[in-house]
Design a protein around this motif. Structure first.
Motif, PDB file in Angstrom:
ATOM      1  N   GLN A  94       0.824  -1.206   0.000  1.00  0.00           N
ATOM      2  CA  GLN A  94       0.000   0.000   0.000  1.00  0.00           C
ATOM      3  C   GLN A  94       0.860   1.258   0.000  1.00  0.00           C
ATOM      4  OE1 GLN A  94      -2.410  -0.894   3.453  1.00  0.00           O
ATOM      5  NE2 GLN A  94      -4.232  -1.210   2.203  1.00  0.00           N
ATOM      6  N   LEU A  95       1.896   1.275   0.810  1.00  0.00           N
ATOM      7  CA  LEU A  95       2.784   2.439   0.832  1.00  0.00           C
ATOM      8  C   LEU A  95       3.485   2.587  -0.514  1.00  0.00           C
ATOM      9  CD1 LEU A  95       4.329   2.198   4.415  1.00  0.00           C
ATOM     10  CD2 LEU A  95       2.492   3.693   3.633  1.00  0.00           C
ATOM     11  N   GLY A  96       3.837   1.458  -1.124  1.00  0.00           N
ATOM     12  CA  GLY A  96       4.459   1.511  -2.436  1.00  0.00           C
ATOM     13  C   GLY A  96       3.544   2.102  -3.486  1.00  0.00           C
ATOM     14  N   VAL A  97       2.249   1.868  -3.339  1.00  0.00           N
ATOM     15  CA  VAL A  97       1.267   2.432  -4.271  1.00  0.00           C
ATOM     16  C   VAL A  97       1.298   3.954  -4.226  1.00  0.00           C
ATOM     17  CG1 VAL A  97      -1.223   2.740  -4.624  1.00  0.00           C
ATOM     18  CG2 VAL A  97      -0.289   0.444  -4.331  1.00  0.00           C
ATOM     19  N   PHE A  98       1.384   4.506  -3.023  1.00  0.00           N
ATOM     20  CA  PHE A  98       1.394   5.963  -2.895  1.00  0.00           C
ATOM     21  C   PHE A  98       2.717   6.583  -3.327  1.00  0.00           C
ATOM     22  CE2 PHE A  98      -2.031   4.848   0.051  1.00  0.00           C
ATOM     23  CZ  PHE A  98      -3.026   5.689  -0.425  1.00  0.00           C
ATOM     24  N   ARG A  99       3.756   5.748  -3.335  1.00  0.00           N
ATOM     25  CA  ARG A  99       5.067   6.274  -3.716  1.00  0.00           C
ATOM     26  C   ARG A  99       5.399   5.978  -5.179  1.00  0.00           C
ATOM     27  NH1 ARG A  99       8.025   3.776   1.641  1.00  0.00           N
ATOM     28  NH2 ARG A  99       6.984   5.114   3.168  1.00  0.00           N
ATOM     29  N   ASP A 101       5.614   6.039  -9.319  1.00  0.00           N
ATOM     30  CA  ASP A 101       6.064   7.093 -10.220  1.00  0.00           C
ATOM     31  C   ASP A 101       5.458   6.839 -11.602  1.00  0.00           C
ATOM     32  OD1 ASP A 101       7.374   9.229 -11.363  1.00  0.00           O
ATOM     33  OD2 ASP A 101       9.267   8.132 -11.626  1.00  0.00           O
ATOM     34  N   PRO A 102       4.412   7.618 -11.981  1.00  0.00           N
ATOM     35  CA  PRO A 102       3.819   8.711 -11.203  1.00  0.00           C
ATOM     36  C   PRO A 102       2.873   8.184 -10.121  1.00  0.00           C
ATOM     37  CG  PRO A 102       2.634   8.446 -13.270  1.00  0.00           C
ATOM     38  CD  PRO A 102       3.784   7.479 -13.321  1.00  0.00           C
ATOM     39  N   PRO A 103       2.612   8.978  -9.085  1.00  0.00           N
ATOM     40  CA  PRO A 103       1.740   8.536  -7.993  1.00  0.00           C
ATOM     41  C   PRO A 103       0.263   8.670  -8.372  1.00  0.00           C
ATOM     42  CG  PRO A 103       2.543  10.735  -7.544  1.00  0.00           C
ATOM     43  CD  PRO A 103       3.201  10.302  -8.822  1.00  0.00           C
ATOM     44  N   HIS A 104      -0.251   7.707  -9.157  1.00  0.00           N
ATOM     45  CA  HIS A 104      -1.616   7.798  -9.680  1.00  0.00           C
ATOM     46  C   HIS A 104      -2.665   7.935  -8.584  1.00  0.00           C
ATOM     47  CE1 HIS A 104      -0.134   6.759 -13.643  1.00  0.00           C
ATOM     48  NE2 HIS A 104       0.488   5.708 -13.133  1.00  0.00           N
ATOM     49  N   VAL A 105      -2.412   7.306  -7.445  1.00  0.00           N
ATOM     50  CA  VAL A 105      -3.429   7.290  -6.392  1.00  0.00           C
ATOM     51  C   VAL A 105      -3.709   8.678  -5.838  1.00  0.00           C
ATOM     52  CG1 VAL A 105      -3.936   6.420  -4.077  1.00  0.00           C
ATOM     53  CG2 VAL A 105      -2.983   4.908  -5.789  1.00  0.00           C
ATOM     54  N   VAL A 106      -2.762   9.581  -5.920  1.00  0.00           N
ATOM     55  CA  VAL A 106      -3.012  10.913  -5.377  1.00  0.00           C
ATOM     56  C   VAL A 106      -3.379  11.910  -6.487  1.00  0.00           C
ATOM     57  CG1 VAL A 106      -1.628  10.638  -3.316  1.00  0.00           C
ATOM     58  CG2 VAL A 106      -0.534  11.410  -5.419  1.00  0.00           C
ATOM     59  N   LEU A 149      -6.972   2.720  -9.053  1.00  0.00           N
ATOM     60  CA  LEU A 149      -6.495   3.963  -9.663  1.00  0.00           C
ATOM     61  C   LEU A 149      -5.136   3.810 -10.334  1.00  0.00           C
ATOM     62  CD1 LEU A 149      -7.407   6.508  -6.838  1.00  0.00           C
ATOM     63  CD2 LEU A 149      -8.597   6.197  -9.004  1.00  0.00           C
ATOM     64  N   ILE A 150      -4.352   2.860  -9.890  1.00  0.00           N
ATOM     65  CA  ILE A 150      -2.996   2.767 -10.427  1.00  0.00           C
ATOM     66  C   ILE A 150      -2.945   2.026 -11.759  1.00  0.00           C
ATOM     67  CG2 ILE A 150      -1.966   2.872  -8.142  1.00  0.00           C
ATOM     68  CD1 ILE A 150      -1.508  -0.118  -8.306  1.00  0.00           C
ATOM     69  N   GLY A 151      -4.040   1.340 -12.109  1.00  0.00           N
ATOM     70  CA  GLY A 151      -4.086   0.670 -13.396  1.00  0.00           C
ATOM     71  C   GLY A 151      -3.143  -0.517 -13.505  1.00  0.00           C
ATOM     72  N   ASN A 152      -2.813  -1.144 -12.379  1.00  0.00           N
ATOM     73  CA  ASN A 152      -1.926  -2.304 -12.381  1.00  0.00           C
ATOM     74  C   ASN A 152      -2.692  -3.483 -11.782  1.00  0.00           C
ATOM     75  OD1 ASN A 152       0.044  -4.308 -11.591  1.00  0.00           O
ATOM     76  ND2 ASN A 152       1.624  -2.735 -11.828  1.00  0.00           N
ATOM     77  N   ASP A 153      -3.161  -4.378 -12.644  1.00  0.00           N
ATOM     78  CA  ASP A 153      -4.001  -5.486 -12.192  1.00  0.00           C
ATOM     79  C   ASP A 153      -3.278  -6.413 -11.230  1.00  0.00           C
ATOM     80  OD1 ASP A 153      -6.088  -4.542 -13.685  1.00  0.00           O
ATOM     81  OD2 ASP A 153      -5.761  -5.911 -15.375  1.00  0.00           O
ATOM     82  N   TYR A 154      -1.965  -6.566 -11.390  1.00  0.00           N
ATOM     83  CA  TYR A 154      -1.212  -7.465 -10.509  1.00  0.00           C
ATOM     84  C   TYR A 154      -1.233  -6.955  -9.066  1.00  0.00           C
ATOM     85  CZ  TYR A 154       0.597  -9.734 -14.709  1.00  0.00           C
ATOM     86  OH  TYR A 154       0.698 -10.404 -15.899  1.00  0.00           O
ATOM     87  N   ILE A 155      -1.022  -5.657  -8.899  1.00  0.00           N
ATOM     88  CA  ILE A 155      -1.042  -5.076  -7.558  1.00  0.00           C
ATOM     89  C   ILE A 155      -2.458  -5.106  -6.989  1.00  0.00           C
ATOM     90  CG2 ILE A 155      -0.699  -2.950  -6.225  1.00  0.00           C
ATOM     91  CD1 ILE A 155       1.613  -2.267  -8.074  1.00  0.00           C
ATOM     92  N   ASP A 201      -1.868  14.725  -0.834  1.00  0.00           N
ATOM     93  CA  ASP A 201      -0.938  14.732   0.291  1.00  0.00           C
ATOM     94  C   ASP A 201      -0.449  13.306   0.533  1.00  0.00           C
ATOM     95  OD1 ASP A 201       0.385  14.920   2.717  1.00  0.00           O
ATOM     96  OD2 ASP A 201      -1.049  16.344   3.585  1.00  0.00           O
ATOM     97  N   VAL A 202       0.668  12.960  -0.093  1.00  0.00           N
ATOM     98  CA  VAL A 202       1.197  11.602  -0.006  1.00  0.00           C
ATOM     99  C   VAL A 202       1.552  11.232   1.430  1.00  0.00           C
ATOM    100  CG1 VAL A 202       3.066  10.070  -0.715  1.00  0.00           C
ATOM    101  CG2 VAL A 202       2.027  11.615  -2.384  1.00  0.00           C
ATOM    102  N   ALA A 203       2.204  12.121   2.147  1.00  0.00           N
ATOM    103  CA  ALA A 203       2.627  11.833   3.521  1.00  0.00           C
ATOM    104  C   ALA A 203       1.420  11.537   4.417  1.00  0.00           C
ATOM    105  CB  ALA A 203       3.425  13.008   4.081  1.00  0.00           C
ATOM    106  N   ALA A 204       0.360  12.330   4.267  1.00  0.00           N
ATOM    107  CA  ALA A 204      -0.838  12.111   5.082  1.00  0.00           C
ATOM    108  C   ALA A 204      -1.501  10.782   4.726  1.00  0.00           C
ATOM    109  CB  ALA A 204      -1.823  13.260   4.890  1.00  0.00           C
ATOM    110  N   ALA A 205      -1.542  10.469   3.432  1.00  0.00           N
ATOM    111  CA  ALA A 205      -2.140   9.209   2.996  1.00  0.00           C
ATOM    112  C   ALA A 205      -1.359   8.024   3.559  1.00  0.00           C
ATOM    113  CB  ALA A 205      -2.168   9.146   1.471  1.00  0.00           C
ATOM    114  N   GLU A 206      -0.039   8.117   3.525  1.00  0.00           N
ATOM    115  CA  GLU A 206       0.783   7.045   4.064  1.00  0.00           C
ATOM    116  C   GLU A 206       0.566   6.867   5.561  1.00  0.00           C
ATOM    117  OE1 GLU A 206       4.762   8.069   3.004  1.00  0.00           O
ATOM    118  OE2 GLU A 206       4.615   7.159   1.005  1.00  0.00           O
TER     119      GLU A 206
END
Length: 226
Positions: A94-99, A101-106, A149-155, A201-206
Motif C-alpha cells: 500500500q505504501l508503495g502504491v502511494f510512492r 512514479d507517477p503517484p496515480h493514487v493521489v 487507480l494505479i491501473g496495475n491489475d497485478y497489484i 498529500d502523499v505523507a498524510a495518505a501514508e
C-alpha cells in the motif's frame, strides 16, 4: 458448437457460486477447517456439479479452500502469524502504491474520487455502528476503488487477495467479541484517506495507511489473545 449464450450462463453461474461461497467464508458461516463437497454445495444451491466444481477450484486458487484428495475441500485455516505477515505485506504494498512514479493514487479523476468517497462513507458508517457484515463489504470495495487507480491489475489483485484473507481470519474473532466492545473499535479513517488523496498529500495518505494497519493488527492480536 456450443451457443455463446450457454457459455455465458455457465461462466456466470460458476462466478455466482464462487462469490456466494466467498461471502459465506468472509462472514464466518463457513468456518475455518469446515469440510465441504461438490455434492452438498450443488444440492444446497440446486445446480449441477460442474459449475460447483469449477467454483471450488477457483476458491482454492484464491487460497480460501484446501483440496482434500478424494474427499472434497476444507476451508483454509489462517493463523495469527499468517495475519501478522499479511498485514505487513499489505502495508508495504500500500505504501508503495502511494510512492509510485507517477503517484496515480493521489491524482484521481473526479468520478473515481466520487466513487471512493461513497464507499468510504458507507464503510465508516458501518464501522461506527459496529455492523460487521456491511463494513467488510464496503471496506473491500473502498480499497478496491483506491488500488484500481494505479491501473496495475497485478497489484490490485494481490491487495484484494490479502484483504480478503485478513478479513476471513479476523471476522470470527470480531464476532466473538462482546457487543459492548465492538462498536467504536473498528477503524473509521476511510474519509481521512479520501481527503488526503484529494489534497494530493502523499505523507498524510501514508500515515493513514500505517495507522489503519497498526490498528487492525493490535485489535486482532488482542482479541486472539496474541
Amino acid at each position: 458448437m456450443t451457443p455463446a449464450g450457454a457459455v455465458v450462463r455457465r461462466e456466470t453461474l460458476r462466478a455466482q457460486i464462487a462469490d456466494a461461497l466467498r461471502d459465506e467464508i468472509l462472514a464466518g458461516r463457513l468456518a475455518a477447517g469446515q469440510h465441504i463437497t461438490v455434492g452438498e454445495i450443488a444440492e444446497q444451491y440446486g445446480v449441477s456439479a460442474t459449475p460447483v466444481r469449477e467454483a471450488l477450484v477457483d476458491l482454492s486458487a484464491q487460497g480460501l479452500l484446501d483440496v482434500e484428495q478424494h474427499r472434497g475441500y476444507r476451508v483454509h485455516a489462517f493463523t495469527l502469524d499468517d495475519y501478522r505477515a499479511m498485514t505487513d505485506a499489505r502495508t508495504v504494498v500500500q505504501l508503495g502504491v502511494f510512492r509510485g512514479d507517477p503517484p496515480h493514487v493521489v491524482d484521481p479523476a473526479p468520478a473515481a474520487l466520487t466513487a471512493m468517497r461513497r464507499r468510504g462513507e458507507e464503510a465508516e458508517r458501518a464501522a461506527k455502528a459496529g455492523d460487521l457484515d456491511v463494513l467488510v463489504h464496503y471496506d473491500l470495495r473502498f480499497w478496491r476503488e483506491i488500488t484500481g487507480l494505479i491501473g496495475n491489475d497485478y497489484i490490485s489483485e494481490f491487495l484484494e487477495r490479502v484483504r480478503v484473507h485478513c478479513w476471513v481470519f479476523a471476522v470470527p474473532y470480531l464476532r466473538g467479541a462482546s457487543e459492548d466492545c465492538v462498536p467504536g473499535t473498528f477503524w473509521q479513517g476511510h474519509m481521512r484517506l479520501v481527503e488526503a488523496i484529494e489534497r494530493r498529500d502523499v505523507a498524510a495518505a501514508e500515515e493513514v495507511v500505517r495507522t489503519y494497519n497498526r490498528h487492525s493488527l493490535e485489535l486482532i492480536e488482542r482479541l486472539a489473545g496474541g
